[in-house]
Design an enzyme around this catalytic site. Sequence first.
Site, PDB file in Angstrom:
ATOM      1  N   THR A  35      56.966  45.917  45.666  1.00 48.84           N
ATOM      2  CA  THR A  35      56.676  46.713  44.476  1.00 48.84           C
ATOM      3  C   THR A  35      57.740  47.809  44.391  1.00 48.84           C
ATOM      4  O   THR A  35      58.569  47.950  45.290  1.00 48.84           O
ATOM      5  CB  THR A  35      55.300  47.418  44.576  1.00 48.84           C
ATOM      6  OG1 THR A  35      55.416  48.548  45.456  1.00 48.84           O
ATOM      7  CG2 THR A  35      54.230  46.490  45.116  1.00 48.84           C
ATOM      8  N   ALA A  92      70.528  44.241  49.456  1.00 48.99           N
ATOM      9  CA  ALA A  92      69.721  43.000  49.444  1.00 48.99           C
ATOM     10  C   ALA A  92      69.986  42.130  50.676  1.00 48.99           C
ATOM     11  O   ALA A  92      70.253  40.939  50.554  1.00 48.99           O
ATOM     12  CB  ALA A  92      69.995  42.228  48.149  1.00 48.99           C
ATOM     13  N   VAL A  97      68.700  48.036  50.816  1.00 52.60           N
ATOM     14  CA  VAL A  97      70.096  48.351  50.477  1.00 52.60           C
ATOM     15  C   VAL A  97      70.920  47.078  50.656  1.00 52.60           C
ATOM     16  O   VAL A  97      70.858  46.431  51.701  1.00 52.60           O
ATOM     17  CB  VAL A  97      70.686  49.432  51.413  1.00 52.60           C
ATOM     18  CG1 VAL A  97      72.071  49.853  50.942  1.00 52.60           C
ATOM     19  CG2 VAL A  97      69.771  50.629  51.505  1.00 52.60           C
ATOM     20  N   GLY A 143      69.549  40.666  43.057  1.00 53.43           N
ATOM     21  CA  GLY A 143      68.977  39.371  42.715  1.00 53.43           C
ATOM     22  C   GLY A 143      67.755  39.075  43.565  1.00 53.43           C
ATOM     23  O   GLY A 143      67.690  39.449  44.739  1.00 53.43           O
ATOM     24  N   LYS A 145      62.308  50.985  47.819  1.00 59.05           N
ATOM     25  CA  LYS A 145      63.182  52.005  48.411  1.00 59.05           C
ATOM     26  C   LYS A 145      62.491  53.364  48.555  1.00 59.05           C
ATOM     27  O   LYS A 145      63.052  54.284  49.140  1.00 59.05           O
ATOM     28  CB  LYS A 145      64.430  52.178  47.539  1.00 59.05           C
ATOM     29  CG  LYS A 145      65.346  50.967  47.560  1.00 59.05           C
ATOM     30  CD  LYS A 145      66.478  51.087  46.568  1.00 59.05           C
ATOM     31  CE  LYS A 145      66.148  50.593  45.200  1.00 59.05           C
ATOM     32  NZ  LYS A 145      65.927  49.174  45.025  1.00 59.05           N
ATOM     33  N   GLU A 195      67.138  46.867  35.741  1.00 59.63           N
ATOM     34  CA  GLU A 195      65.697  47.035  35.559  1.00 59.63           C
ATOM     35  C   GLU A 195      65.414  46.807  34.066  1.00 59.63           C
ATOM     36  O   GLU A 195      66.331  46.942  33.239  1.00 59.63           O
ATOM     37  CB  GLU A 195      65.301  48.475  35.921  1.00 59.63           C
ATOM     38  CG  GLU A 195      65.598  48.871  37.353  1.00 59.63           C
ATOM     39  CD  GLU A 195      64.647  48.237  38.355  1.00 59.63           C
ATOM     40  OE1 GLU A 195      63.510  47.892  37.992  1.00 59.63           O
ATOM     41  OE2 GLU A 195      65.059  48.062  39.512  1.00 59.63           O
ATOM     42  N   LYS A 211      69.379  54.518  47.725  1.00 59.96           N
ATOM     43  CA  LYS A 211      70.078  53.677  48.709  1.00 59.96           C
ATOM     44  C   LYS A 211      70.933  54.531  49.641  1.00 59.96           C
ATOM     45  O   LYS A 211      71.005  54.288  50.844  1.00 59.96           O
ATOM     46  CB  LYS A 211      70.938  52.631  47.994  1.00 59.96           C
ATOM     47  CG  LYS A 211      70.094  51.572  47.313  1.00 59.96           C
ATOM     48  CD  LYS A 211      70.941  50.634  46.497  1.00 59.96           C
ATOM     49  CE  LYS A 211      70.097  49.495  45.942  1.00 59.96           C
ATOM     50  NZ  LYS A 211      70.795  48.739  44.910  1.00 59.96           N
ATOM     51  N   ASP A 238      68.754  54.920  41.468  1.00 65.73           N
ATOM     52  CA  ASP A 238      68.649  53.805  42.411  1.00 65.73           C
ATOM     53  C   ASP A 238      69.706  53.958  43.530  1.00 65.73           C
ATOM     54  O   ASP A 238      69.406  53.756  44.706  1.00 65.73           O
ATOM     55  CB  ASP A 238      68.866  52.508  41.604  1.00 65.73           C
ATOM     56  CG  ASP A 238      68.846  51.269  42.466  1.00 65.73           C
ATOM     57  OD1 ASP A 238      67.768  50.940  42.988  1.00 65.73           O
ATOM     58  OD2 ASP A 238      69.912  50.631  42.631  1.00 65.73           O
TER      59      ASP A 238
HETATM   60  N1  LIG Z   1      64.641  42.249  41.077  1.00 66.11           N
HETATM   61  C1  LIG Z   1      65.645  42.338  41.951  1.00 66.11           C
HETATM   62  O1  LIG Z   1      66.651  41.628  41.869  1.00 66.11           O
HETATM   63  C2  LIG Z   1      65.574  43.321  43.104  1.00 66.11           C
HETATM   64  C3  LIG Z   1      66.630  43.372  44.004  1.00 66.11           C
HETATM   65  C4  LIG Z   1      66.545  44.238  45.096  1.00 66.11           C
HETATM   66  C5  LIG Z   1      65.416  45.046  45.257  1.00 66.11           C
HETATM   67  N2  LIG Z   1      64.416  44.992  44.338  1.00 66.11           N
HETATM   68  C6  LIG Z   1      63.250  45.843  44.561  1.00 66.11           C
HETATM   69  O2  LIG Z   1      62.113  45.001  44.787  1.00 66.11           O
HETATM   70  C7  LIG Z   1      60.943  45.637  44.295  1.00 66.11           C
HETATM   71  C8  LIG Z   1      60.247  44.688  43.319  1.00 66.11           C
HETATM   72  O3  LIG Z   1      61.131  44.412  42.245  1.00 66.11           O
HETATM   73  P1  LIG Z   1      60.749  43.331  41.113  1.00 66.11           P
HETATM   74  O4  LIG Z   1      62.002  43.123  40.347  1.00 66.11           O
HETATM   75  O5  LIG Z   1      60.033  42.189  41.715  1.00 66.11           O
HETATM   76  O6  LIG Z   1      59.711  44.202  40.225  1.00 66.11           O
HETATM   77  P2  LIG Z   1      58.658  43.626  39.168  1.00 66.11           P
HETATM   78  O7  LIG Z   1      59.026  42.277  38.703  1.00 66.11           O
HETATM   79  O8  LIG Z   1      58.493  44.738  38.170  1.00 66.11           O
HETATM   80  O9  LIG Z   1      57.298  43.488  40.023  1.00 66.11           O
HETATM   81  C9  LIG Z   1      56.655  44.595  40.591  1.00 66.11           C
HETATM   82  C10 LIG Z   1      55.325  44.153  41.151  1.00 66.11           C
HETATM   83  O10 LIG Z   1      54.728  45.278  41.806  1.00 66.11           O
HETATM   84  C11 LIG Z   1      53.353  45.309  41.465  1.00 66.11           C
HETATM   85  N3  LIG Z   1      52.805  46.652  41.614  1.00 66.11           N
HETATM   86  C12 LIG Z   1      53.127  47.777  40.950  1.00 66.11           C
HETATM   87  N4  LIG Z   1      52.346  48.797  41.382  1.00 66.11           N
HETATM   88  C13 LIG Z   1      51.538  48.276  42.327  1.00 66.11           C
HETATM   89  C14 LIG Z   1      50.490  48.809  43.121  1.00 66.11           C
HETATM   90  N5  LIG Z   1      50.158  50.102  43.052  1.00 66.11           N
HETATM   91  N6  LIG Z   1      49.830  47.974  43.964  1.00 66.11           N
HETATM   92  C15 LIG Z   1      50.181  46.663  44.053  1.00 66.11           C
HETATM   93  N7  LIG Z   1      51.152  46.095  43.323  1.00 66.11           N
HETATM   94  C16 LIG Z   1      51.818  46.905  42.471  1.00 66.11           C
HETATM   95  C17 LIG Z   1      53.316  44.873  40.026  1.00 66.11           C
HETATM   96  O11 LIG Z   1      51.986  44.505  39.712  1.00 66.11           O
HETATM   97  P3  LIG Z   1      51.559  43.955  38.245  1.00 66.11           P
HETATM   98  O12 LIG Z   1      52.105  42.553  38.195  1.00 66.11           O
HETATM   99  O13 LIG Z   1      50.076  44.007  38.299  1.00 66.11           O
HETATM  100  O14 LIG Z   1      52.194  44.890  37.277  1.00 66.11           O
HETATM  101  C18 LIG Z   1      54.301  43.688  40.082  1.00 66.11           C
HETATM  102  O15 LIG Z   1      53.646  42.525  40.505  1.00 66.11           O
HETATM  103  C19 LIG Z   1      61.415  46.947  43.662  1.00 66.11           C
HETATM  104  O16 LIG Z   1      61.274  47.994  44.589  1.00 66.11           O
HETATM  105  C20 LIG Z   1      62.886  46.698  43.360  1.00 66.11           C
HETATM  106  O17 LIG Z   1      63.650  47.888  43.319  1.00 66.11           O
HETATM  107  C21 LIG Z   1      64.465  44.139  43.281  1.00 66.11           C
END
Ligand SMILES: NC(=O)c1ccc[n+]([C@@H]2O[C@H](COP(=O)([O-])OP(=O)(O)OC[C@H]3O[C@@H](n4cnc5c(N)ncnc54)[C@H](OP(=O)(O)O)[C@@H]3O)[C@@H](O)[C@H]2O)c1
Length: 359
Positions: A100, A156, A154, A341, A124, A212, A227, A223
């Site tokens: 999350t 990935a 950081v 990613g 993070k 995002e 990191k 962000d």
């Molecule tokens: N996407 C990328 O490429 C990437 C790369 C590196 C790092 N990250 C990091 O990975 C993490 C997730 O990214 P994402 O892209 O997967 O985000 P996302 O698609 O927006 O998904 C976030 C998830 O977190 C859940 N959530 C939010 N608040 C919560 C809570 N209080 N309790 C339980 N679940 C909760 C949301 O629930 P709902 O479905 O109910 O809203 C959703 O399922 C972030 O920290 C992001 O910075 C992402």
Amino acid sequence: MSSVVQLATAYRSVPASRLALLGTGVVGTAFVERYERLQQGNPGLPAFAWLANSRVLHDCEGTPEQALENARASLPNTSDLPPWAETEALRRGDVLVDATASEIVADRHAEWLARGVHVVTANKLGSGGASIRAHAIADAVRTSGARYGDSATVGAGLPLLRSLRALVAGGDRIHRVEGVLSGSLAWLFNQYDGMRPFSGFVREAREAGYTEPDPRLDLSGEDVRRKLLILARAAGLSLSAEEVRVESLVPVELAALAVHELDGALELLDAPFATCFKDAYRKGEKLRFLGRFDGEGASVGLQALPADHPLCGGSGTDNRVAIFSDRYREQPLLIQGPGAGAEVTAAALLDDVLSIANG
Ligand SMILES: NC(=O)c1ccc[n+]([C@@H]2O[C@H](COP(=O)([O-])OP(=O)(O)OC[C@H]3O[C@@H](n4cnc5c(N)ncnc54)[C@H](OP(=O)(O)O)[C@@H]3O)[C@@H](O)[C@H]2O)c1
């Protein structure tokens, strides 16, 4: 029990037993898919006990994929508490994966660790947030024997944190760390050619899932600040968020808008970036969004670098980071590779789970 034996018990490592996942978005979904694929050939993976998002918690008695599908399709939570608030569902030795970006979840990392629950995170806000939270996490790891897997936070999963920690453990002092730490901003400045409007590239990056959903979170530098804090703390520097000077790329007028008004106003970015690009181009320089810390301080912002500068290399969403230390004084240790990613992030999370499970 004698105090010596009690101490030995407290510091003993905690064997991993079951797996739980918070977050069923882009990264959580990629994590479950990769878990299913890996599980076929790897009996060393802990069994999936449950997964949850902000709406619902599902046990994984069927397959984790089925639980994921149900969780993703569920209705909003009507209670004031998150569905996983009753974390009696977590036992000593469990591995909790945080996929999350939630403050509420990050706030619980230290408590779970103190109870002997291992935490593996892409979020993070644990060790990249407030100093008090980062210290609580480090203290809980020291005293409980539970482990904190943060390699997805950081780069990935690039061997960045690992290398820094190995240098420090080997007696090196870290003099300076600087580099391109945002995959989405790396992509934007690798693509931007000064001919087409910058706003078009931002829309393209958002559609490709590099930024995002609200690209201001990337463009603001927040962000990268997180990191940088994680890297600095891993290097043994006690840095607070306020000590990092951040130059946001978001004009004030754009920062003030609601999310639904944003798309129509992205053109506000075009003129300032065209000017920056033209100035850099005339001098044979390239624009790069860098994070940097050394003994003097820490900063995040856009810089124009000579085209042959070591941090100008790389392509696509590559992160590229230079580490200067006692042993890498003149020529830095350079680490480069895809730093964004869902696939690489999910792989980094699973690597940490496996490392914990295999002791
Ligand atoms: N996407 C990328 O490429 C990437 C790369 C590196 C790092 N990250 C990091 O990975 C993490 C997730 O990214 P994402 O892209 O997967 O985000 P996302 O698609 O927006 O998904 C976030 C998830 O977190 C859940 N959530 C939010 N608040 C919560 C809570 N209080 N309790 C339980 N679940 C909760 C949301 O629930 P709902 O479905 O109910 O809203 C959703 O399922 C972030 O920290 C992001 O910075 C992402």
